[in-house]
Design a protein around this motif. Structure first.
Motif, PDB file in Angstrom:
ATOM      1  N   ASP A   1       0.869  -1.177   0.000  1.00 14.72           N
ATOM      2  CA  ASP A   1       0.000   0.000   0.000  1.00 14.72           C
ATOM      3  C   ASP A   1       0.906   1.226   0.000  1.00 14.72           C
TER       4      ASP A   1
ATOM      5  N   GLN B   1       1.576   5.102  -0.057  1.00 17.39           N
ATOM      6  CA  GLN B   1       0.921   6.362   0.299  1.00 17.39           C
ATOM      7  C   GLN B   1       1.899   7.499   0.015  1.00 17.39           C
TER       8      GLN B   1
ATOM      9  N   THR C   1      -0.682  -6.798   3.943  1.00 17.30           N
ATOM     10  CA  THR C   1      -0.316  -5.705   3.039  1.00 17.30           C
ATOM     11  C   THR C   1       0.654  -4.763   3.737  1.00 17.30           C
TER      12      THR C   1
ATOM     13  N   LYS D   1       2.987  -1.383   4.233  1.00 12.46           N
ATOM     14  CA  LYS D   1       2.787   0.041   3.983  1.00 12.46           C
ATOM     15  C   LYS D   1       4.115   0.705   3.627  1.00 12.46           C
TER      16      LYS D   1
ATOM     17  N   LEU E   1       5.438   4.569   2.821  1.00 10.87           N
ATOM     18  CA  LEU E   1       5.064   5.980   2.864  1.00 10.87           C
ATOM     19  C   LEU E   1       6.164   6.828   2.230  1.00 10.87           C
TER      20      LEU E   1
ATOM     21  N   ASP F   1       8.825   2.410   5.812  1.00 10.65           N
ATOM     22  CA  ASP F   1       8.042   1.190   5.627  1.00 10.65           C
ATOM     23  C   ASP F   1       7.785   0.538   6.977  1.00 10.65           C
TER      24      ASP F   1
END
Length: 683
Positions: free
Chosen positions: A391, A393, A439, A441, A443, A459
């Motif tokens: 994911d 972002q 999942t 993440k 960023l 991360d």
């Protein structure tokens, strides 16, 4: 047509459309029923097709033509989007990007697109998509079927009351109300310019009441090949048609009389008022004029943005820098002469030059979005290759940086992101075992802080194993076991930035944690920036990049060494101090000082730059404490001159390798001050 005249515009606009395709395909993958996104993709593909065909890049035109057909079928609910189709579409966009880059490098933009064209054709025909390795039969590339224009579907069924009143009055004055459909050639160059020429003809023979698409959409070329116009004229339909057909690249013109519906009660009242009162006619006239003016001189509407080559901005900046030098000289002259009028003029000039400086610097600032835009697509592909769920972002994409910094920061960010995906974030099964969401993440964040921009890549992966880093560092003789025992946590993490250092057990095609990170570090430091690392094993890592807002004008501390002046960037300075002779210690045959509990090496700039002057013994030494990451050093100077905004000038190719000097600046009195590269001094 001289194609080279439009090549730069074609390249820049092609890049924008390809980026738009990438962005909207990612949105569509998560929301296949989003018809607004489908329409955006269709428009980008259609525009790119027309541009490429006009410029003679047949392969780009062929590929975008088939993409356009696929999305036309999607928006007409003939086919549905699924993952296999998305893969083919992303491959097509990759191919388009490769062909555009080939044109940038001086190539012909040619490529073997046959297999992708065949795959897209199969999607359009609802057939099984052939595999990339299979043989491909020839496919029809260009759909030459003309757009039907024998009859007109009227887009002017719902005119407002004022427009209807104007049309009725025109009939009473023996004018013709004509509905005109104009179709341009499929490969028309600069469609908006052709529309403008058509409107010029129409304004000479009558008044344009309305157009479809709207004037703004026509200006932006947001239409395919045809448009409709509602015209009031004294001339016949044949006379108008013949004049329009004289405009180049107009392929077909169909005209029919516009039939008004029966007037509504309110329309009749409006018409009566217009007939009875001249004053009300005057009141209504501006409204009619407003309607007409929106279409008249359509292309005379000046865009609020223009494309400017970065070389022109560089030239403008260089000229401004010369102006700053002359301004400084004038300030000195006015001070010496003490002439009040001259002083007032110079002060006014200083205020104007400061405003001009801000404008020029802002012109060079561009959002980091230009770099960030490539990462969603890259992360999607890497996550599929690695079998991971990611994911991504992005925060702060609107943060602005100098264009020079933007051009250089892309590759380091790519490497850091690839490392986070490959060796930071775990596979779904390992994440579930660790009690995490399957999942991962990632960023990507940018923000301003003072005179710097920070870009962070974080991360929630496995983090960095400190013991493994230390073991590898000792094994590779990066540090000794004795030194390793005294390292702080941050210093251990910084070890992975050493040349050739890696904690990876196996070499992968994507990356290895630490492989090449020394190059990333060197690139960032060459921009006057700094890379720091934070990590918590099992929870993730944070790579933080600190960058200057601009490389052209920096804040610096001017110092004097013997008779020479030097500038030290403020971003590298911790503080200045006056130290006593007895505070200087010796360790390993080097001078050091105790600065706030830390042992800091001391360097005399006379020795660093081999200034030919005898050292004078003194009890007090002016010292500038500088830093590079967690490392510090003290620079002994003769005098502090003061803080100043300076213009960074390159030393040129013949003096580019001078030790510890990154450039020079010209002071107000005409003297040259060398700018010290503190990153080189601290080892």
């Amino acid at each position: 047509m001289e194609v080279n005249e439009y090549l730069e515009v074609f390249i820049e606009e092609s890049k924008e459309h390809i980026q738009s395709l990438n962005d909207h395909l990612l949105i569509l993958e998560n929301d296949p029923a989003n018809m607004e996104t489908v329409s955006e993709i269709f428009r980008s593909a259609h525009t790119l097709k027309g541009m490429a065909a006009t410029m003679g890049y047949r392969d780009i035109a062929d590929l975008t033509h088939k993409m356009e057909n696929v999305f036309d079928a999607v928006r007409n609910n003939q086919i549905s989007i699924h993952s296999e189709i998305m893969d083919v579409l992303f491959q097509a966009v990759d191919q388009l990007e490769g062909m555009v880059l080939d044109i940038v490098d001086g190539g012909e933009g040619a490529a073997d697109v046959q297999q992708l064209v065949t795959q897209l054709q199969a999607i359009e025909n609802k057939e099984e998509i052939p595999k990339a390795s299979a043989g491909f039969a020839s496919a029809d590339i260009v759909d030459s079927k003309p757009e039907a224009a024998d009859t007109i579907f009227s887009p002017f069924a719902n005119l407002d009351e004022f427009e209807q009143t104007v049309l009725r009055q025109s009939k009473e004055n023996d004018c013709n109300n004509l509905e005109i459909n104009v179709r341009l050639a499929e490969n028309c160059l600069l469609k908006a310019a052709r529309v403008y020429m058509v409107f010029e003809v129409l304004e000479q023979v009558g008044e344009v009441i309305k157009s479809d698409p709207t004037v703004q959409e026509l200006e932006e070329e947001n239409f395919e090949s045809s448009f409709h116009v509602l015209l009031i004229t004294k001339e016949t339909a044949d006379q108008v048609k013949n004049k329009i057909l004289k405009v180049s690249e107009v392929e077909e013109v169909v005209i029919q009389e516009y039939e008004l519906a029966e007037p509504s009660e309110s329309a009749q009242q409006e018409e009566t008022k217009l007939d009875e009162s001249k004053e009300e006619q005057k009141t209504a006239a501006p409204k009619q004029q407003e309607t007409t003016t929106k279409t008249k001189k359509a292309q005379n509407v000046v865009s609020k943005t223009i494309r400017v080559n970065i070389d022109r901005l560089d030239a403008l900046m260089n000229l401004f820098e010369e102006l700053v030098i002359d301004k400084g000289r004038l300030e000195q002259i006015s001070t010496n002469l003490r002439h009040s009028e001259l002083q007032d003029t110079v002060e006014h000039m200083s205020r104007i030059s400061n405003d001009l400086q801000n404008i020029i610097l802002n012109m060079r600032m561009v959002p980091v979005e230009q770099v960030f835009n490539r990462f969603p697509r890259m992360v999607r592909q890497l996550s599929k290759d690695l079998g991971k769920k990611i994911d991504l972002q992005i925060v702060g994409a609107e943060t602005e940086l100098d264009r020079t910094v933007i051009d250089e920061i892309g590759d380091p960010l790519v490497h850091l992101i690839r490392n986070s995906l490959d060796h930071g974030i775990e596979t779904p099964d390992k994440r579930i075992q660790a009690g995490k969401n399957e999942t991962g993440k990632l960023l990507l964040k940018a923000y301003h802080s003072g005179n710097h921009v920070f870009i962070e890549i974080s991360d929630d992966g496995a983090g960095i194993n400190k013991e493994k880093v230390l073991h590898k560092a000792i094994e590779n003789q990066v540090v000794t076991p004795e030194v390793a025992e005294q390292l702080s946590e941050k210093e251990i993490y910084q070890l992975i930035l050493s040349s050739g250092f890696s904690t990876a057990d196996h070499i992968s095609d994507v990356s290895g944690r630490g492989v090449g990170l020394d190059v990333v570090k060197n690139t960032i430091e060459s921009l006057g920036g700094m890379l720091t690392i934070e990590s918590e094993e099992g929870s993730g890592s944070l790579f933080s990049i600190q960058l200057p807002l601009t490389l052209s004008i920096i804040s610096a501390l001017l110092v004097e060494v013997a008779d020479e002046k030097y500038a030290i960037p403020l971003s590298s300075i911790i503080e200045t101090a006056i130290i006593h002779k007895e505070d200087i210690l010796n360790a390993h045959n080097k001078q050091v000082i105790d600065f706030r509990g830390k042992v800091v090496p001391l360097l005399d700039l006379k020795d660093v730059f081999e200034v030919p002057v005898e050292k004078e013994e003194s009890d007090l030494y002016p010292v500038v404490i500088i830093r590079k990451g967690d490392k510090m050093a003290g620079l002994i100077v003769d005098t502090f001159i003061g803080q100043q905004e300076i213009v960074l000038k390159s030393l040129g190719e013949f003096l580019g390798d001078v030790f510890a000097i990154s450039g020079a600046t010209i002071l107000g009195d005409g003297q040259v001050a060398l700018i010290i590269d503190t990153n080189t001094i601290i080892t």
